[in-house]
Design a protein around this motif. Sequence first.
Motif, short mmCIF file in Angstrom:
data_model
loop_
_atom_site.label_atom_id
_atom_site.label_comp_id
_atom_site.label_asym_id
_atom_site.label_seq_id
_atom_site.Cartn_x
_atom_site.Cartn_y
_atom_site.Cartn_z
N ARG A 72 -6.84 -16.94 -12.34
CA ARG A 72 -6.52 -17.30 -10.93
C ARG A 72 -5.98 -16.10 -10.02
O ARG A 72 -6.46 -15.73 -9.07
CB ARG A 72 -5.69 -18.46 -10.70
N PHE A 73 -5.17 -15.23 -10.71
CA PHE A 73 -4.84 -14.24 -9.97
C PHE A 73 -5.76 -13.04 -10.23
O PHE A 73 -5.73 -12.37 -8.84
CB PHE A 73 -3.18 -13.51 -10.55
N MET A 74 -6.62 -12.84 -10.87
CA MET A 74 -7.54 -11.83 -10.83
C MET A 74 -8.55 -12.00 -10.05
O MET A 74 -9.09 -11.24 -9.42
CB MET A 74 -8.26 -11.79 -12.33
N LEU A 75 -8.65 -13.42 -9.52
CA LEU A 75 -9.86 -13.61 -8.57
C LEU A 75 -9.20 -12.96 -7.11
O LEU A 75 -10.01 -12.71 -6.32
CB LEU A 75 -10.12 -15.13 -8.38
N GLU A 98 -9.69 -2.95 -12.08
CA GLU A 98 -10.39 -3.31 -13.35
C GLU A 98 -9.63 -2.96 -14.44
O GLU A 98 -9.50 -3.62 -15.53
CB GLU A 98 -11.75 -2.43 -13.32
N GLY A 99 -8.83 -1.75 -14.38
CA GLY A 99 -7.85 -1.33 -15.44
C GLY A 99 -6.78 -2.58 -15.64
O GLY A 99 -6.40 -2.72 -16.81
N ARG A 100 -6.41 -2.92 -14.53
CA ARG A 100 -5.18 -4.07 -14.51
C ARG A 100 -5.83 -5.23 -15.25
O ARG A 100 -5.38 -5.93 -15.93
CB ARG A 100 -4.57 -4.37 -13.19
N HIS A 101 -7.03 -5.61 -15.09
CA HIS A 101 -7.89 -6.76 -15.57
C HIS A 101 -8.03 -6.44 -16.99
O HIS A 101 -7.82 -7.72 -17.67
CB HIS A 101 -9.07 -7.03 -14.82
N LEU A 102 -8.36 -5.53 -17.48
CA LEU A 102 -7.87 -5.03 -19.00
C LEU A 102 -6.51 -5.57 -19.55
O LEU A 102 -6.56 -6.23 -20.59
CB LEU A 102 -8.30 -3.74 -19.40
N TRP A 103 -5.63 -4.97 -18.80
CA TRP A 103 -4.18 -5.29 -19.27
C TRP A 103 -3.98 -7.00 -19.45
O TRP A 103 -3.35 -7.44 -20.07
CB TRP A 103 -3.23 -4.83 -18.18
N ALA A 104 -4.64 -7.74 -18.29
CA ALA A 104 -4.40 -9.11 -18.29
C ALA A 104 -5.00 -9.67 -19.52
O ALA A 104 -4.39 -10.66 -20.10
CB ALA A 104 -4.94 -9.75 -16.87
N MET A 105 -6.22 -9.29 -19.91
CA MET A 105 -6.67 -9.84 -21.13
C MET A 105 -6.00 -9.30 -22.57
O MET A 105 -5.93 -10.18 -23.48
CB MET A 105 -8.19 -9.44 -21.43
N VAL A 106 -5.59 -8.24 -22.50
CA VAL A 106 -4.68 -7.62 -23.55
C VAL A 106 -3.48 -8.28 -23.80
O VAL A 106 -3.09 -8.50 -24.76
CB VAL A 106 -4.65 -5.97 -23.74
N PHE A 127 0.80 -1.26 -0.04
CA PHE A 127 0.10 -0.03 0.12
C PHE A 127 0.69 1.36 -0.10
O PHE A 127 1.86 1.20 0.64
CB PHE A 127 -0.78 -0.12 1.27
N ASP A 128 0.58 2.22 -0.67
CA ASP A 128 1.17 3.39 -0.84
C ASP A 128 0.35 4.66 -1.51
O ASP A 128 -0.40 4.39 -2.26
CB ASP A 128 2.54 3.41 -1.46
N TYR A 129 0.75 5.70 -1.32
CA TYR A 129 -0.13 6.89 -2.04
C TYR A 129 0.50 6.85 -3.40
O TYR A 129 1.93 7.01 -3.79
CB TYR A 129 0.29 8.33 -1.23
N VAL A 130 -0.35 6.91 -4.34
CA VAL A 130 -0.06 7.15 -5.85
C VAL A 130 -1.05 7.78 -6.63
O VAL A 130 -2.14 7.74 -5.96
CB VAL A 130 0.30 5.61 -6.39
N ARG A 131 -0.51 8.54 -7.74
CA ARG A 131 -1.57 9.22 -8.55
C ARG A 131 -1.97 8.10 -9.42
O ARG A 131 -1.25 7.34 -10.01
CB ARG A 131 -0.92 10.25 -9.21
N MET A 132 -3.36 8.23 -9.89
CA MET A 132 -3.99 7.15 -10.44
C MET A 132 -3.32 6.95 -11.97
O MET A 132 -2.98 5.80 -12.17
CB MET A 132 -5.52 7.15 -10.43
N PRO A 133 -2.90 7.98 -12.63
CA PRO A 133 -2.58 7.74 -14.02
C PRO A 133 -0.77 7.10 -13.69
O PRO A 133 -0.47 6.43 -14.79
CB PRO A 133 -2.40 9.01 -14.60
N ASP A 134 -0.32 7.15 -12.79
CA ASP A 134 0.92 6.59 -12.49
C ASP A 134 0.91 5.37 -11.92
O ASP A 134 2.06 4.63 -11.50
CB ASP A 134 1.92 7.34 -11.41
N TYR A 135 -0.44 4.88 -11.69
CA TYR A 135 -0.48 3.21 -11.06
C TYR A 135 0.28 2.41 -12.08
O TYR A 135 0.30 2.66 -13.22
CB TYR A 135 -1.95 3.04 -10.93
N ARG A 136 0.88 1.42 -11.34
CA ARG A 136 1.83 0.38 -12.28
C ARG A 136 0.91 -0.75 -12.80
O ARG A 136 0.80 -1.70 -11.76
CB ARG A 136 3.15 -0.12 -11.51
N TRP A 137 0.33 -0.55 -13.68
CA TRP A 137 -0.53 -1.75 -14.26
C TRP A 137 0.10 -2.81 -14.72
O TRP A 137 0.87 -2.60 -15.85
CB TRP A 137 -1.63 -1.16 -15.27
N GLY A 138 0.08 -3.92 -14.02
CA GLY A 138 1.28 -5.09 -14.61
C GLY A 138 0.40 -6.23 -14.92
O GLY A 138 -0.84 -6.37 -15.07
N ILE A 139 1.54 -7.16 -15.69
CA ILE A 139 0.74 -8.35 -16.21
C ILE A 139 1.32 -9.55 -15.24
O ILE A 139 2.30 -9.79 -15.19
CB ILE A 139 1.33 -8.60 -17.50
#
Length: 483
Positions: free
Chosen positions: A240-243, A156-164, A70-82
């Motif tokens: 499995r990880f999305m769950l 939800e944004g990261r889950h989009l990355w997962a499918m992409v 957990f940490d403070y982050v600005r949303m556009p800087d969030y690290r969307w990962g796979i």
Amino acid sequence: MNANIMNVDYTTKIPNNVNLAADRQVLKALEGWHPGYIDWWNDMGPEGFQQSLVYLRTAYSVDPRGWAKFDYVRMPDYRWGILLAPQEENRVIPFGEHYGEPAWQEVPGEHRAMLRRLIVIQGDTEPASVEQQRHLGKTAPSLYDMRNLFQVNVEEGRHLWAMVYLLQKYFGRDGREEADELLRRRSGDADSPRMLGAFNEKTPDWLSFFMFTYFTDRDGKMQLHSLAQSGFDPLSRTCRFMLTEEAHHMFVGETGITRVVQRTCDAMREAGIDDPTDVAKVRALGVIDLPTIQKKLNLHYSLSLDLFGSEVSTNAANAFNAGIKGRYRETQIEDDHRLQNSTYPVLKLVEGEIKPVDEPALTALNMRLRDDYTQDCVKGMLRWNRVISTAGYDYRLTLPHVAFHRDIGEFKDVHATPDGILIDDATWAKRRDEWLPSTSDGDFITSLMTPVTEIGEFAPWISPPKVGIDNKPGDFEYVKIES
């Protein structure tokens, strides 16, 4: 277990545990997709808080014992990962005609189109809910709730990355085109709407948001569980990880509704109101009356049932036979996992009456998954009803009958009451507002949606949570709005 599968490489622009650094072609494709995603996020993501520091969790590992920081982050800087769950050694396909064969690490040619469609539909729901919820930050009942909204949105944004990632890595040019389309469609857009009906509805207020995260994200949970059984191993591991993350979204819904119900019961008791159905009296207290909560529940549950598709479906049978999409908790079911001679009861309209009919289990897979979903929904209802009975009120929230307010499947052409009694069009038109939120109900709820941004304060229509996120105290600054 391979250590770098558990931990995430943060050295590339796209954090991942799939060794993207060694997969130049896919890395390049994803880096090419990234700017379009950020444009989409800035256009369609949470409105008005993109520069605020938000106390968010980010996955740094897929170890179930501790996977997020957990940490403070600005949303556009969030690290969307796979992030894929660790690979199970010697995993086999757990159902269908390939039962017991080694799970596939590449897409089998004959199932390519079906797999791609399932991945695209799942992918399409993820950005859709962000779009549906983008205005809610402005009316958040507290900083705690605002932070939870934004956490759901970035995941939800990261889950989009997962499918992409799956589309880009395993489906070549078709996959790249589908990935671009996922950013082009818009929830509720007249020309290019999202693929599934519930994801084109508006989410106008916070009670809708809690209902959505409870009921509609729970459909997502059931679909992800089914896909997590898939013989296509990369899809199984992604789901499995999305769950792991999806659990928080349903927690937000379940505890959100619990807190609304709690506050209403407390206010009624303080005011000495004995009759919870005296809507005008209860609303005068500035809280949401229980009958209106029931109407919202009726709406969101029935919309979510439509997401399961038709009760009897050859598509579902084909996906099961092919080893692509299994049942909820497939490996715990005691049968042959092929379903060639089994049946399953399906509620159908037979000569004007609703009756169970035994259908081949293979074509009734959607019905079975929907039944599993309904059983899962009941658990939260028990908690809400416990709050009401503990407060001394004789009122129960209930799930409406599956024939009520349906647009897809067996009951789409009929009208039924929440008790499952079939009625004609005229009766439906006359009584609809008794069962579903009316315009005036919506206006009343909207009138309560005044934002509360003082640290540790809550809007008067909702109770504070029992515990904070990440064990933080009640007066923790979850969102730093001035930044």
